[in-house]
Structures are given as C-alpha cells and as structure tokens.
Scaffold this motif. Structure first.
Motif, short mmCIF file in Angstrom:
data_model
loop_
_atom_site.label_atom_id
_atom_site.label_comp_id
_atom_site.label_asym_id
_atom_site.label_seq_id
_atom_site.Cartn_x
_atom_site.Cartn_y
_atom_site.Cartn_z
N ASN A 156 0.81 -1.22 0.00
CA ASN A 156 0.00 0.00 0.00
C ASN A 156 0.84 1.27 0.00
O ASN A 156 0.31 2.35 -0.19
CB ASN A 156 -0.92 0.03 1.23
CG ASN A 156 -1.91 -1.11 1.19
OD1 ASN A 156 -2.46 -1.41 0.12
ND2 ASN A 156 -2.11 -1.76 2.31
N ASP A 157 2.15 1.13 0.30
CA ASP A 157 2.98 2.33 0.44
C ASP A 157 3.92 2.49 -0.73
O ASP A 157 4.22 1.53 -1.45
CB ASP A 157 3.81 2.22 1.73
CG ASP A 157 2.94 2.09 2.94
OD1 ASP A 157 2.08 2.96 3.15
OD2 ASP A 157 3.10 1.09 3.68
N SER A 196 3.16 2.93 -10.52
CA SER A 196 2.65 4.15 -11.17
C SER A 196 1.36 4.62 -10.50
O SER A 196 1.18 5.80 -10.21
CB SER A 196 2.43 3.85 -12.65
OG SER A 196 1.67 4.88 -13.23
N LYS A 197 0.50 3.66 -10.23
CA LYS A 197 -0.80 3.97 -9.63
C LYS A 197 -0.61 4.63 -8.25
O LYS A 197 -1.24 5.64 -7.93
CB LYS A 197 -1.57 2.66 -9.47
CG LYS A 197 -3.05 2.80 -9.77
CD LYS A 197 -3.62 1.41 -9.90
CE LYS A 197 -5.08 1.37 -9.51
NZ LYS A 197 -5.57 -0.01 -9.49
N ALA A 198 0.28 4.03 -7.48
CA ALA A 198 0.53 4.56 -6.14
C ALA A 198 1.12 5.97 -6.20
O ALA A 198 0.72 6.87 -5.45
CB ALA A 198 1.45 3.63 -5.37
N GLN A 234 0.84 8.10 -8.64
CA GLN A 234 -0.16 9.00 -9.23
C GLN A 234 -0.99 9.68 -8.14
O GLN A 234 -1.18 10.89 -8.15
CB GLN A 234 -1.07 8.18 -10.12
CG GLN A 234 -1.53 8.90 -11.34
CD GLN A 234 -2.19 7.91 -12.31
OE1 GLN A 234 -2.95 7.03 -11.88
NE2 GLN A 234 -1.89 8.02 -13.57
N LYS A 235 -1.41 8.86 -7.20
CA LYS A 235 -2.29 9.36 -6.14
C LYS A 235 -1.61 10.48 -5.34
O LYS A 235 -2.17 11.56 -5.15
CB LYS A 235 -2.65 8.18 -5.21
CG LYS A 235 -3.67 8.53 -4.15
CD LYS A 235 -4.09 7.28 -3.39
CE LYS A 235 -4.43 7.63 -1.95
NZ LYS A 235 -3.42 7.20 -1.01
N GLU A 236 -0.36 10.23 -4.93
CA GLU A 236 0.35 11.22 -4.11
C GLU A 236 0.75 12.44 -4.94
O GLU A 236 0.74 13.57 -4.46
CB GLU A 236 1.59 10.61 -3.46
CG GLU A 236 1.30 9.49 -2.47
CD GLU A 236 0.50 9.95 -1.25
OE1 GLU A 236 0.44 11.17 -0.99
OE2 GLU A 236 -0.08 9.08 -0.58
N LYS A 260 -0.78 13.73 -7.40
CA LYS A 260 -1.97 14.56 -7.61
C LYS A 260 -2.17 15.51 -6.42
O LYS A 260 -2.38 16.71 -6.58
CB LYS A 260 -3.18 13.64 -7.77
CG LYS A 260 -4.26 14.25 -8.65
CD LYS A 260 -5.33 13.22 -8.93
CE LYS A 260 -6.56 13.89 -9.52
NZ LYS A 260 -7.68 12.95 -9.63
N THR A 261 -2.07 14.93 -5.23
CA THR A 261 -2.24 15.73 -4.01
C THR A 261 -1.22 16.87 -3.97
O THR A 261 -1.52 17.98 -3.53
CB THR A 261 -2.04 14.86 -2.75
OG1 THR A 261 -2.66 13.60 -2.97
CG2 THR A 261 -2.59 15.52 -1.51
N GLU A 314 3.80 12.31 -11.78
CA GLU A 314 4.39 11.13 -11.11
C GLU A 314 5.90 11.11 -11.32
O GLU A 314 6.66 10.76 -10.45
CB GLU A 314 3.85 9.81 -11.67
CG GLU A 314 2.38 9.63 -11.63
CD GLU A 314 1.79 9.77 -13.01
OE1 GLU A 314 1.60 10.94 -13.41
OE2 GLU A 314 1.51 8.76 -13.66
#
Lengths: 547, 442
Positions: free
Chosen positions: A327-328, A350-352, A354-356, A358-359, A364
């Motif tokens: 998850n990290d 990439s997915k992980a 992407q999330k951070e 964006k914030t 990425e």
C-alpha cells in the motif's frame, strides 16, 4: 564450478564461477521463514548439475535472524568475575550465576573456586530446567585454570549437562563478549546443526561446502560449528569483498551496499577492507565475532515514504513496495516507475505514485525524481560523517597520532539492487565518481564465491610468569629466557599458530603484523618481558577470476 | 542520559627511559583491565581518539626557555591535546564528565619551564584550563590535586589568580618529592587564600583522606562556587605505590571521585603499575559513570596494609582545622600586613629539575592589583644547567585590567632594550599573543 550464495534479509543472490569466469548470476526474494528454500531456489534457477559443483560458499543470515528474533534455547552462564565491575543483567541475554574465584591480568590466581558452590548452583540451573551451561572466567585467556576446574566438576558430577568453556571459543580480552558469544553458541547449536544438515541435502555431491564468517573468510562446513557465532553479519563482509573484486585496480573506495532495509557503508583502503577494532554488536549484545567496520543508514529500496501536507520524508521502517502489491510507496517503486530496475509491477508503482503526485500537484515522474533526489542527497550527506568516524577511531601509540589517518576514497562504489538506479541521484551531490558495476546487483554473492580462509590473532608471551596465551584460547605454561630475543618470540608465535591453522585445514603461513615488547619492571629491575604479537592471514579474495 | 568521555592514551611507544616509572608498561595492565571488563562497550562511556595540542596552547601557560622546540615533544602535545578535546566535548554539552587517562603527566611543570621536572614537561591541566577560559569565557575554576606529590607546578601557575582555587592534598613535603606544599603557601597577594595545601602524614589512608574531603574540601568548594571542577588525579596515594607511603585504596579513589564529582579528571602520577593502576582507574571510571565500584578490590588488599594509626588520624584532624581556619581568615586578611606596602610583591625561587639536575633561579614580581590577578614579571636563569642565558618573562593574565596590561606592555618594551637579557618573553593571554624579543614565537 564454484557457487557463491548470499542469503540476505530481503534478497538472496547466487553467483556461479567456472574456469575463472562468472557464468551466471541470480537474485531471488529471501524466504526468511525457510532460508534453505531460498538456497534451493538459487541452485534451481542457476540450473547447476550436482556433479559439476566443486565448491559452495554460503553466507547466511541464519544466526543473525536467530539472535535478533531471540529464538535461542534456554541455557545458563556461569561467570567467574573476580574483582571489578558489578555486571548488570542487561549485558547478558541468558540467566547467569556468579561463582567465587578470580584471576588477574597476568594470569595469577587471586582466589580459587569453591567446589560446593559450583555443585549447588549447577543444581539450581537444573531445577530451573537448564541443562546447557557455558563457563566464563574473567582473564581466562591469561590462565584458564578456573574455567577448567569448573568444567571438570560439572562433567564429573552432572554428566547429563552439556557444557562449554568460553575460552574454547575466544582468547581475546573481553569477558562480557566471550560470555555472550559462548552462550549464543551453545544456545544455537540445534538450529545451526539443522541448517548444516539441510545444506548437505541440497548439495549432496559437493565435498567442499563452506560457510562465510563475519570477517569475510570461509570455514569448511565440518569445522563451522565452532564458528557459528562468527557467521553473523557475513553479508556486509561478502559485499565488501565482492566490491573489492569488482574494483580491480582502484586502491581505495567507499562501498555502499544499498539493500532493502538499509544502506551499509564499508571502506576499502589500499585494496583491503577496513576491520572494526571491536567485535560485532548485535541486538544490543556484544560478541567476539570479528567484522568489518560497517555503518548502516536506515535507507534502502523498501524504505517507506511518508507523505504529509508539505511533501514527504523517509520512514526508518521498511514496507512492502506498491510494485509488489503493498500500500505504500518506496524507493524501489520510484526506480521501477522510472524503469531504473526491472523487478516489480510498474503499473502498481505508477498507480501509487499517481495518487500522491496529484495531491502535491506534480507529475508522477517529477515526484519519483524528487524522492530519489532526496535519497541521493541523504546518502551523499552522510559520507563525511562516516569518514570522520573512521578517521577518529581511538589509537594508543604516539606514531599513530602523529600520522593521522586521512581517508580519501577514489570512488564511491555502489552495490545492491537499487544501486544502478540511484547512481545519478547521488552523483548530483558529491565530487568523487560514483561507480556501479554491471555485476553490482549480486556483488555479495560474488564476495562469497571468491572468499578464502582468514585468520587473525594475538599471541602474548609473558616471560616473567612463563605463560603463552592466544586469541583462539590456547594457553600454555612454558619457561622462556627473561629477555626473549624478538626473533625467538616471533618464531614461537608462528609455531603455535601454524599448528592451530593446520588443525583448521589451513596451509598458508601467517604474516606478522606487529610485535610489541614491554619490559616488566618490578622494584626497579626488569623481571621479564611481555611480547604481544599480532599475526594473521590477510583477508582477501581468490585471484585470477576475470570480471 | 549523557555519557562519560574517555581518552585512553597509554603511549605504548614512549618512555623517559627503559626502567623509568614513566615507561611503556605503565598503563599496559590498565588497558588489559579496561578491555577485559568490557568497559569500552558500556553505553555510558564514549571513547575519543587522542589529539595533538597546538604550540599556542602551551605558550598560553608556559614560558619555555630557551625554546619550546627542545622541550615539547609529540607525547606531551598528545597528553595536553587529549585534555583539550575532552574539555571541548564537555563545554559543548556532549558529555557529563570526562577522564583524560593519558601519560605523560604534567602537574610539576611550572610557569617557567626549562626541562622535565618530576616526570613532567608541560602542565596538562593548566593548558586545558587556560584554553577553556580563553575559548569559553570561564572564570572560576577549582583544581583538586589528589596526587601524593605536591602539585607544585599547578600551584605556581595559578598562585596569583583569585579565580582559581587550587587544593592539593599530598604526603608531607618533609618526607617526599618535591618537598613543598605547606599550609603557609596560601597564594600570592592578589589571590591570597586561593591556594590550599594539606600535607598529610605518611600512613594516611581512606579514613583520613575522606575526612579531609568531607570536612575541608567539600565545604570550601561549596563556599567558592566554581564554574568548573578539575581533579588532578594522581594514583600514588595508593597503599602499594613504590614511591610514596600512603594507605589509600581503589575504593577510596572511587568514593573520592564520587564525592568531588569533578567535571574533568586528568591522570597524574601513580606508579604501582600492577597492584594499583588497573584497579584505581577502574574505580574512577565506574564512579564517573555512576556505577557500582564496591567490587573493585585489589588482590593485595590486607587490613595490615591500610590500617591508619590513631596519631595519624589525630594529625589529620589538626590539618583540617588549620585549613578551615586559614580559609575563613584569608577572607578578611590584611594584605599590607602580610605582603607589605610595595606595588610589586617579589618572591625569590630556586627550582630544581630532578630529571637532568638543572637548577633555576627566579625573581618573580607580581603587580598588586585590586581588580585583576595582576601582571607578572619573572627574571630567570639557570644556576646549573646547559643554558646560560638570562631571560625576562612578562605575563598578562586573561582577565587583566587595562592598567595592568598597559603597564606590562610598557615594561616589555623597556626590558627588550635591556642588554642584560638574552630573551624577553611576552605572554599576552588577552590577545593570545606570545612574543620573544619583539617577535612572535610561532
């Protein structure tokens, strides 16, 4: 063919050498619950036929894990401390009992042991369910008479008890370390024995199976039981020796082994790894095991990255990388996303990210870049501190202070999984070249594959007391002339050392590193001398392998 | 919790001569004991690498005649430099206290120094203290010299400094080298009462010494309120010391360290290399780290060797009364009555250098001053020795008043022109400037 294996905390590596050439190398995830399965996996993926294998050298975290996880059996320590410090329980990982008796630094008897006390306290151990005991006396290396006496009393009165003497493991001064090491040895016997048995099953046709020690030297399997504690932290030694091989003509280098959890710094000076002046400390316990001078930075591929409103920082904990389904986000995820390593699932990484990203309002790629840049800076910033630490190792002679050790590494040599990917990020912050070899991913297994026998010890001859003692626990009473000629002292030291090395199956002749002679002056007259002779086999690697 | 800083520097490759007490073997068994006990592994000790002091650090304290080069060798610089390093670590708050377990020693080296005296060339404590005062602005320092020999060098260096309390307890000078250290030596005109000498009777041991500590030293320290407490830790009050006649034990040393609670301990003498040093050093380190030293028992310990006679203890009690009375009296002493009305107080000294049998004559003049330690002028020459020059040495204290400094600088110019002197030295501690014949020494 020669097979070198390094079972590390996160990954296990194998390197196969044939006709002085590396013909194959492999990296697998370590199964920490079953180290043998990782060794089998390496053997399987290298596709080795049993017949062709002449030699196997295994570096393993078996003992390290065993001690860190406190899996040791219930054992007891008998300590004969004599006058001096009052020891606290926290120094010893085992229950202990103190016995009367004392020896001084010259090996002179201060007070004798009490037989009744030994018997009474042994019964107490038995009543507490302890039937394995290690006996350790302060200054036993200078005269083991009290350890021997206690040993004989227990052997005669309690034949069912398994006993060990500290002096049989080490003759170096440090009562606490000898006690801890001998205790760990006896407390790990079963685990170690099972490991050896399993190893023989994996390599049934190989006569020459060896275990790597913490000093980077190897020991044949059948002799390794006595060195079980010395197999802790063989990994850092393996990587330093692997680096030494890959460095070719470079004389001095700072080596960083970037692993999953930590980055381990070691130093090569004039083509020799720098050894620590004290034994290895593990899990807050001090052992007699000799190891390289290694510093660990809690930063590796699996280091967890914490995100907060202002950005991110590195946790001291490791985690399962996103690219492996965690998850990290980790350093490995960044490297994976930027195609700097070819393990893991890039989409998950990439997915992980992407999330951070964006914030934080960045891409990425920029986030991965920023994280790696920060990691590179942390590693680069730590260099001067580590070097200063090495330069400031205490010294006890005038000439050593006059000739201050100044360390100027020619290169920074990176090894380990994330090494290649992190190279440019570290180079941004330092002046000396950062070098990564194509074989750097498995340098530790290479270090194991190229390992040779090693040895280092002090011999002390006291002509006033008429005694000889040694780093491996050998003790002898012998008359010498009071003023012993230096050559005679050397000759005698070599004689007993060669005998000892022969028993270990080592044919090489040790080299004398240093010979100090102190006059013992009593009442204004020289009553004798102390010769302290430091000798050994220089740690090194098998020559002639083309890299 | 803060740790105890330790520099262990046994100088295994240096001796005064082969069988001299200051020889390679001196700290060999202390090393064995430290290693075997596992001391250096303890979490409450941090060991540092020894370091060389700079020439300037030495010139801040000593007038080296004729030249520092022949006097100061690297072993000396290492001993002094180690003290300095520990001082820095202490002042920066990195350690709670420190032990400079180094050789060679220093407490017999005086303000002017030509050669080795009582095994000492330069004064490690004084060099450390003046360095600390210069760098960190410390003023008030207490030095407790627990060596069996009178700390005459340290006394000489700080004799006129009212901010330095120097207390030496030692075997009576009538029975032991260097033959000085009597209660009447109580400080110069500007520092009267700040030198305290306690000459103990031979045969004094744990009871007597701890009485002195409890009833004299601790109350005076309490009264003086130093910013820094230094222990010049000689280990030769021990009952087995071959050069002296006292009856102190290792445990007694441990308790002494615990009570004095010094910020920095500097090793001085102590030559029972087998029977005392490993044990005394162990007790001192344990006490500094706050650990139990009750099991540090010398193998040779016997009641008959440490027994203290009634008359010795009675003599000790008298000494204590004398010390306390003098301390109180010194606060209201009439200095004119004691030292006369002159502006300069002059002392004639004859100083013997026992290693090479040199004999020095000195006329020391101290400027009487109510606002600073006063500047000092010393005319020095060797009555017997290899050097036959005349030297004049002017010292401006770190905390000198402007009037004294001005006067001293004028006097320096005058003396430089005086053909009578071959060397005229200036030690300007305020400017950290050290001159000979108008030129900087380094």
């Amino acid at each position: 063919m020669i097979l070198g294996i390094d079972v590390g905390g996160t990954y296990s590596d194998g390197v196969l050498i044939s006709n002085n050439k590396i013909i194959n190398q492999v990296k697998v995830k370590t199964n920490s619950e079953d180290l043998i399965s990782s060794i089998k996996e390496i053997k399987g993926s290298l596709n080795i036929s049993d017949k062709s294998l002449e030699k196997v050298i295994v570096s393993t975290t078996l003992m390290t894990n065993f001690i860190v996880e406190k899996k040791y059996e219930k054992i007891g320590l008998f300590l004969i401390p004599g006058p001096g410090m009052v020891y606290s329980d926290s120094l010893f990982p085992f229950p202990y009992k103190l016995l009367k008796g004392g020896i001084d630094f010259q090996g002179r008897l201060i007070s004798d042991i009490n037989k009744d006390e030994v018997i009474k306290k042994t019964e107490e151990f038995l009543n507490a369910g302890i039937d394995k005991i290690s006996i350790n006396g302060k200054f036993s290396p200078r005269n083991p008479v009290l350890e021997n006496k206690v040993y004989e009393i227990i052997k005669k009165n309690f034949p069912e008890i398994k006993i060990e003497k500290g002096i049989d493991l080490s003759g170096n001064l440090n009562f606490i370390r000898r006690s801890v090491s001998s205790g760990l040895k006896i407390a790990s016997e079963e685990v170690f024995e099972n490991f050896l048995k399993a190893l023989i099953i994996v390599f049934p046709d190989t006569k020459n199976i060896n275990i790597l020690k913490s000093d980077g030297g190897l020991v044949p399997l059948e002799l390794s039981r006595n060195f079980s504690v010395e197999t802790i932290f063989s990994g850092p030694a393996a990587s330093a020796f692997g680096a030494l091989a890959l460095l070719k003509d470079i004389q001095s280098a700072l080596v960083i082994d970037i692993g999953g959890t930590t980055s381990d710094y070691s130093l090569i000076l004039n083509k020799e790894p720098l050894f620590a002046s004290k034994g290895i400390k593990i899990n807050n316990f001090y052992t007699t095991a000799r190891g390289l001078s290694v510093f660990s930075l809690p930063l590796g591929g699996d280091t967890k990255i914490n995100f907060h409103s202002e950005g991110f920082n590195f946790s001291i904990n490791k985690t399962l990388p996103a690219m492996e389904g965690g998850n990290d986000i980790t350093i490995s995820d960044c490297l994976c996303f930027l195609n700097e390593i070819n393990i893991g699932n890039r989409e998950l990484a990439s997915k992980a990210l992407q999330k951070e990203a964006k914030t934080l309002g960045i891409s990425e790629k920029d986030l991965a870049d920023k994280i790696l840049n920060q990691a590179g800076k942390i590693i680069a910033d730590s260099l001067s501190q580590v070097i200063e630490h090495w330069e400031k190792e205490p010294k006890y002679k005038v000439w050593q202070i006059e000739n201050q050790m100044k360390i100027y590494p020619e290169v920074l040599f990176l090894i380990g999984g994330p090494a290649k990917g992190l190279k440019k990020y570290i180079q941004n912050y330092i002046d000396i070249p950062v070098v990564v070899d194509s074989k750097a991913m498995t340098a530790n297994a290479l270090g194991a594959a190229l390992a040779k026998e090693s040895f280092s010890s002090y011999i002390r001859i006291n002509t006033s007391e008429g005694t000889v003692s040694s780093g491996w626990g050998y003790f002898e009473e012998k008359n010498f002339s009071k003023r012993l000629h230096p050559d005679e002292g050397k000759e005698y030291a070599l004689k007993i050392t060669n005998r000892h090395l022969n028993n270990l199956g080592i044919k090489d002749i040790p080299q004398i590193y240093e010979h100090e002679i102190f006059s013992i002056v009593r009442d204004g007259y020289t009553s004798g001398q102390i010769h302290e002779i430091h000798l050994g086999l220089k740690p090194g690697i098998r020559e002639g392998v083309k890299l | 919790m803060k740790k105890t800083g330790l520099i262990f520097f046994p100088a295994f490759d240096w001796s005064i001569s082969q069988t001299h007490p200051e020889r390679e073997e001196r700290l060999l068994y202390t090393r064995d004991q430290l290693l075997e006990e596992g001391f250096l592994d303890l979490d409450n000790i941090v060991e540092y690498k020894a370091e060389l002091a700079e020439t300037k650090d030495i010139l801040r304290v000593h007038f080296c005649i004729p030249d520092y080069k022949g006097l100061i060798t690297n072993p000396h610089l290492i001993a002094a430099g180690s003290c300095k390093l520990l001082a820095d670590e202490f002042m920066e708050g990195k350690i709670k206290n420190a032990f400079s377990l180094v050789r060679p020693p220093g407490h017999h080296a005086m303000h002017v120094t030509y050669d080795n005296r009582g095994f000492c060339n330069i004064n490690n404590e004084a060099i450390m203290i003046e360095y600390m005062r210069k760098k960190y602005g410390i003023r008030k320092v207490a030095i407790i010299d627990s060596d069996v020999h009178h700390g005459d060098g340290t006394q000489d260096i700080f004799y006129n400094d009212p901010d330095v309390l120097f207390i030496s307890f030692h075997q009576d000078g009538r029975t032991l080298y260097p033959g000085s250290g009597f209660p009447e030596e109580a400080g110069g005109v500007n520092a009267y009462g700040k030198t305290i000498n306690i000459p103990m009777a031979p045969g004094t041991g744990d009871i007597g010494i701890h009485r002195i500590i409890d009833k004299a030293i601790l109350p005076i320290l309490e009264d003086f309120k130093p910013e820094l407490v230094i222990n010049s830790a000689g280990q030769d009050n021990h009952f087995t010391d071959p050069l002296a006649n006292m009856r102190f034990t290792a445990k007694g040393y441990g308790l002494l360290t615990e009570k004095l609670n010094p910020d920095i301990v500097v090793l001085e003498g102590g030559y029972a290399v087998e029977s005392a040093l490993p044990y005394v050093n162990m007790a001192v380190i344990l006490a500094l780290t706050g650990q139990d030293y009750s099991n540090v028992i010398e193998p040779e310990l016997k009641e008959s060797l440490i027994y203290e006679k009634e008359e010795v203890l009675a003599y000790t009690d008298k000494l204590i009364d004398g010390v306390n009375k003098r301390w109180e009296d010194s606060k209201k002493a009439d200095k004119e009555e004691l030292f006369g009305k002159e502006k300069f107080i002059t002392r004639r000294k004859n100083i013997f250098y026992d290693t090479n049998f040199l004999s020095e004559n000195q006329i020391e003049s101290v400027r009487k001053c109510n606002s600073c330690p006063g500047w000092i002028g010393i005319h020095s020459y060797l009555e017997r020795g290899s050097y036959d020059g005349n030297s004049y040495c002017i010292s401006i204290p770190l905390y000198a008043c402007s009037e004294c400094r001005e006067e001293a600088l004028n006097e320096y110019d005058i003396k430089c022109k005086d053909k009578k002197y071959d060397n005229v030295f200036l030690q300007d501690k305020m400017k950290d400037l050290y001159l000979v014949n108008g030129k900087e020494i380094i």
